[in-house]
Scaffold this active site. Structure first.
Site, PDB file in Angstrom:
ATOM      1  N   LYS A  30      97.266   7.656 -94.768  1.00 31.20           N
ATOM      2  CA  LYS A  30      96.899   6.560 -95.217  1.00 31.20           C
ATOM      3  C   LYS A  30      95.321   6.404 -95.308  1.00 31.20           C
ATOM      4  O   LYS A  30      94.744   6.105 -96.252  1.00 31.20           O
ATOM      5  CB  LYS A  30      97.180   5.151 -94.602  1.00 31.20           C
ATOM      6  N   SER A  31      94.627   7.114 -94.303  1.00 31.34           N
ATOM      7  CA  SER A  31      93.282   6.974 -94.150  1.00 31.34           C
ATOM      8  C   SER A  31      92.664   8.099 -95.344  1.00 31.34           C
ATOM      9  O   SER A  31      91.837   7.597 -95.833  1.00 31.34           O
ATOM     10  CB  SER A  31      92.824   7.890 -92.899  1.00 31.34           C
ATOM     11  N   GLY A 103      92.682  -3.492 -93.127  1.00 31.69           N
ATOM     12  CA  GLY A 103      91.414  -3.343 -92.582  1.00 31.69           C
ATOM     13  C   GLY A 103      90.580  -2.085 -93.010  1.00 31.69           C
ATOM     14  O   GLY A 103      89.366  -2.344 -93.272  1.00 31.69           O
ATOM     15  N   ARG A 131      90.314 -10.560 -88.867  1.00 38.21           N
ATOM     16  CA  ARG A 131      90.026  -9.444 -88.148  1.00 38.21           C
ATOM     17  C   ARG A 131      88.226  -9.368 -88.364  1.00 38.21           C
ATOM     18  O   ARG A 131      87.962  -9.850 -89.315  1.00 38.21           O
ATOM     19  CB  ARG A 131      90.542  -8.335 -88.637  1.00 38.21           C
ATOM     20  N   SER A 176      84.988   3.884 -83.679  1.00 39.66           N
ATOM     21  CA  SER A 176      85.757   3.228 -84.930  1.00 39.66           C
ATOM     22  C   SER A 176      85.387   4.126 -86.159  1.00 39.66           C
ATOM     23  O   SER A 176      84.132   4.365 -86.653  1.00 39.66           O
ATOM     24  CB  SER A 176      85.362   1.810 -85.222  1.00 39.66           C
ATOM     25  N   GLN A 178      86.339   3.549 -89.052  1.00 42.13           N
ATOM     26  CA  GLN A 178      86.057   2.507 -90.158  1.00 42.13           C
ATOM     27  C   GLN A 178      84.824   2.089 -90.054  1.00 42.13           C
ATOM     28  O   GLN A 178      84.029   2.186 -91.285  1.00 42.13           O
ATOM     29  CB  GLN A 178      87.059   1.227 -90.017  1.00 42.13           C
ATOM     30  N   ASP A 329      96.407   4.313 -83.443  1.00 43.79           N
ATOM     31  CA  ASP A 329      97.634   3.555 -84.175  1.00 43.79           C
ATOM     32  C   ASP A 329      98.893   3.782 -83.314  1.00 43.79           C
ATOM     33  O   ASP A 329      99.955   3.313 -83.851  1.00 43.79           O
ATOM     34  CB  ASP A 329      97.552   4.106 -85.611  1.00 43.79           C
ATOM     35  N   LYS A 356      93.699  -5.047 -84.342  1.00 42.02           N
ATOM     36  CA  LYS A 356      94.396  -4.466 -85.489  1.00 42.02           C
ATOM     37  C   LYS A 356      95.225  -5.576 -86.231  1.00 42.02           C
ATOM     38  O   LYS A 356      94.715  -6.532 -86.126  1.00 42.02           O
ATOM     39  CB  LYS A 356      95.193  -3.368 -84.917  1.00 42.02           C
ATOM     40  N   ARG A 404     103.235  -1.624 -87.888  1.00 49.46           N
ATOM     41  CA  ARG A 404     103.584  -0.577 -86.844  1.00 49.46           C
ATOM     42  C   ARG A 404     104.226  -1.105 -85.631  1.00 49.46           C
ATOM     43  O   ARG A 404     104.965  -0.497 -85.140  1.00 49.46           O
ATOM     44  CB  ARG A 404     102.204   0.091 -86.297  1.00 49.46           C
TER      45      ARG A 404
HETATM   46  C1  S3P Z   1      91.257   4.150 -89.578  1.00 45.83           C
HETATM   47  C2  S3P Z   1      90.417   3.934 -88.507  1.00 45.83           C
HETATM   48  C3  S3P Z   1      91.367   3.222 -87.404  1.00 45.83           C
HETATM   49  C4  S3P Z   1      92.645   2.816 -87.470  1.00 45.83           C
HETATM   50  C5  S3P Z   1      93.065   2.544 -88.826  1.00 45.83           C
HETATM   51  C6  S3P Z   1      92.580   3.448 -89.933  1.00 45.83           C
HETATM   52  C7  S3P Z   1      90.494   4.825 -90.914  1.00 45.83           C
HETATM   53  O1  S3P Z   1      90.759   1.968 -87.256  1.00 45.83           O
HETATM   54  O2  S3P Z   1      93.284   2.058 -86.584  1.00 45.83           O
HETATM   55  O3  S3P Z   1      94.494   2.498 -89.070  1.00 45.83           O
HETATM   56  O4  S3P Z   1      91.426   5.200 -91.602  1.00 45.83           O
HETATM   57  O5  S3P Z   1      89.132   5.052 -90.522  1.00 45.83           O
HETATM   58  P1  S3P Z   1      89.214   1.713 -86.490  1.00 45.83           P
HETATM   59  O6  S3P Z   1      88.080   2.519 -87.051  1.00 45.83           O
HETATM   60  O7  S3P Z   1      88.929   0.227 -86.537  1.00 45.83           O
HETATM   61  O8  S3P Z   1      89.589   2.283 -85.079  1.00 45.83           O
END
Ligand code: S3P
Length: 452
Positions: A30-31, A103, A131, A176, A178, A329, A356, A404
């Site tokens: 997914k990322s 998110g 969130r 994070s 993200q 996750d 989350k 999840r």
């Molecule tokens: C992700 C980072 C994680 C993870 C999310 C995917 C990403 O979140 O929980 O499912 O793709 O960068 P955080 O950066 O908020 O920890």
């Protein structure tokens, strides 16, 4: 098809099953999928993506990038092509962008938009609008963007991108990926060098992919401690092929299912094993899990392996806080393994789970307690104590729009003494379309209630 919001909810029941056997592949990471679409959209030329996750979260990102001017096509064989507009070339969307449950999509997109001189309105589903977004809007405001959000920095939100971006140096206060990625993506369209400092290493897919598309990135030790990631702004990114490996966060569900069903023997092919994502494997192996990484190789800059898993007698362990970013996750499904293990499993430093898709600490603890497991949730800890046998099950678990949580409890139901039901299994579509069919192909018994 994108998931509709609100009722009717789709129930699913998971029933004690025999040993799991066979070979499978799980959907794409997914990322990496989000990042491939976004970078493809700001590259020049065509980016061809193989293995893209076609879950709802990623489809929302594809829709968003189309709304911002990129042309995106899906081919019949499942490959996708993105024709990008070049760094700085995104155009103002003429409709509200709905990122659904995602998110990652919302925060990374906010980063991209922040340094484009456009106004965009972002929203999401009932989970996403709760969130926190301030973790990205605070640093992005320093680059010159403005935001009008709801109280607490929540969506829906207007993003007023800046026409005169200023590069920044920013130390990320919470581990994070993200936040790190949002700033780096904003840095693409800022002159000069944008630097992100992270004390605790998080997933580095953005860094890997930026390099893959031709950006100049240096990574070194930060004076403050940890790592400093510096991006030279205004690069010309060039469209290129991207191969998305199987998502280890999705693989974690069949992995735990096979571990807790005696005599199971499954292999999951072509799973990404980026070392910043494999905390779950380290932990399950420490718990006595028989997990082998076979055929290790590199595919388009990411390490990949086939993962063989056999039914195992697990015991409880302490999971240290510094491991959290590499398996953030996977705690809900680890908690299911812990409930079947002998002795206490102490998961420490996991407060981020509270923000989350749901409050995962609370939802995991509530569901496990309903299934008869001994569980204690603290502010940022989760302790699950098993006796070496699966808990009783026999409960209907609330999923609260969290994919999840949903998949974790379906896994538990395969080993519990009584079936485990979900009040709403639809969130699974966000990250793992075809989950039940895939697990049932291994011998699992997951189905809607009879008569439906
Ligand atoms: C992700 C980072 C994680 C993870 C999310 C995917 C990403 O979140 O929980 O499912 O793709 O960068 P955080 O950066 O908020 O920890």
């Amino acid at each position: 098809m994108l998931r509709h919001q609100g009722p009717p909810m789709q129930q699913l029941i998971s029933t004690p099953s025999a040993a799991l056997k066979g070979r499978i592949r799980v959907p794409g990471d997914k990322s990496i999928s989000h990042r491939a679409l976004m970078l493809g959209a700001v590259a020049v030329g065509a980016t061809e993506i193989a293995g893209l996750l076609e879950g709802e979260d990623v489809l929302r990102t594809a829709e968003a990038m189309r709304a911002l001017g990129a042309e995106i096509q899906r081919h019949e064989d499942g490959r996708w092509t993105v024709y990008g507009v070049g760094v700085g070339g995104l155009t103002e969307p003429d409709r509200i962008i709905d990122m659904g449950n995602s998110g990652t999509g919302a925060r990374l997109l906010t980063g991209l938009l922040a340094t484009h001189g456009v106004i965009a309105f972002l929203t999401g589903d009932a989970s996403l609008v709760k969130r926190p977004m301030a973790r990205v809007t605070v640093p992005l405001a320093r680059m010159g963007a403005e935001f009008v959000a709801r109280e607490g920095g929540r969506l829906p939100m207007a993003v007023i991108g800046t026409r005169s971006p200023v590069p920044i140096r920013y130390e990320v206060p919470v581990p994070s990926a993200q936040v790190k990625s949002a700033i780096l993506l904003a840095g693409l369209n800022a002159p000069g060098t944008t630097t992100v400092v992270e004390k605790h290493a998080t997933r580095d897919h953005t860094e890997n992919m930026l390099r893959h598309f031709g950006a100049e990135l240096t990574i070194g030790e930060a004076e403050e401690g940890g790592e400093a990631i510096s991006l030279t702004g205004e690069p010309e990114l060039l469209g290129c092929p991207v191969m998305v490996p199987g998502d280890i966060s999705s693989a974690a569900f069949p992995i735990v299912a096979a571990l807790i069903r005696p005599d199971s023997d499954i292999t999951i092919e072509a799973v990404g094993i980026n070392p910043r994502r494999t905390g779950i494997l380290d932990t399950l192996i420490e718990m006595g899990g028989r997990i082998d990484l076979l055929n290790q190789r590199d595919e388009a800059g990411e390490p990949v392996a086939d993962i063989r898993v056999r039914g195992s007698a697990l015991f409880g362990v302490d999971v240290p806080p510094e491991r959290a970013p590499s398996m953030i996750d996977e705690y809900p499904v680890l908690a299911m393994a812990a409930a079947c293990a002998d002795g206490p499993t102490r998961m420490l430093g996991v407060g981020e789970l509270r923000v989350k898709e749901s409050d995962r600490l609370a939802m995991t603890a509530a569901g496990l307690a309903a299934c008869g497991a001994a569980v204690e949730a603290g502010e940022d800890t989760l302790v699950v104590t098993g006796d070496g046998r699966a808990p009783s099950g026999g409960a209907t678990v609330k999923t609260d729009l969290d994919h999840r949580i949903a998949m974790s409890f379906l896994v538990l139901g395969l080993a519990a003494r009584e079936p485990v039901a979900l009040d709403d299994a639809e969130p699974i579509e966000t990250s793992f379309p075809g989950f039940s069919t895939l697990l049932n192909g291994l011998g699992a018994k997951i189905a809607p209630p009879t008569g439906r």
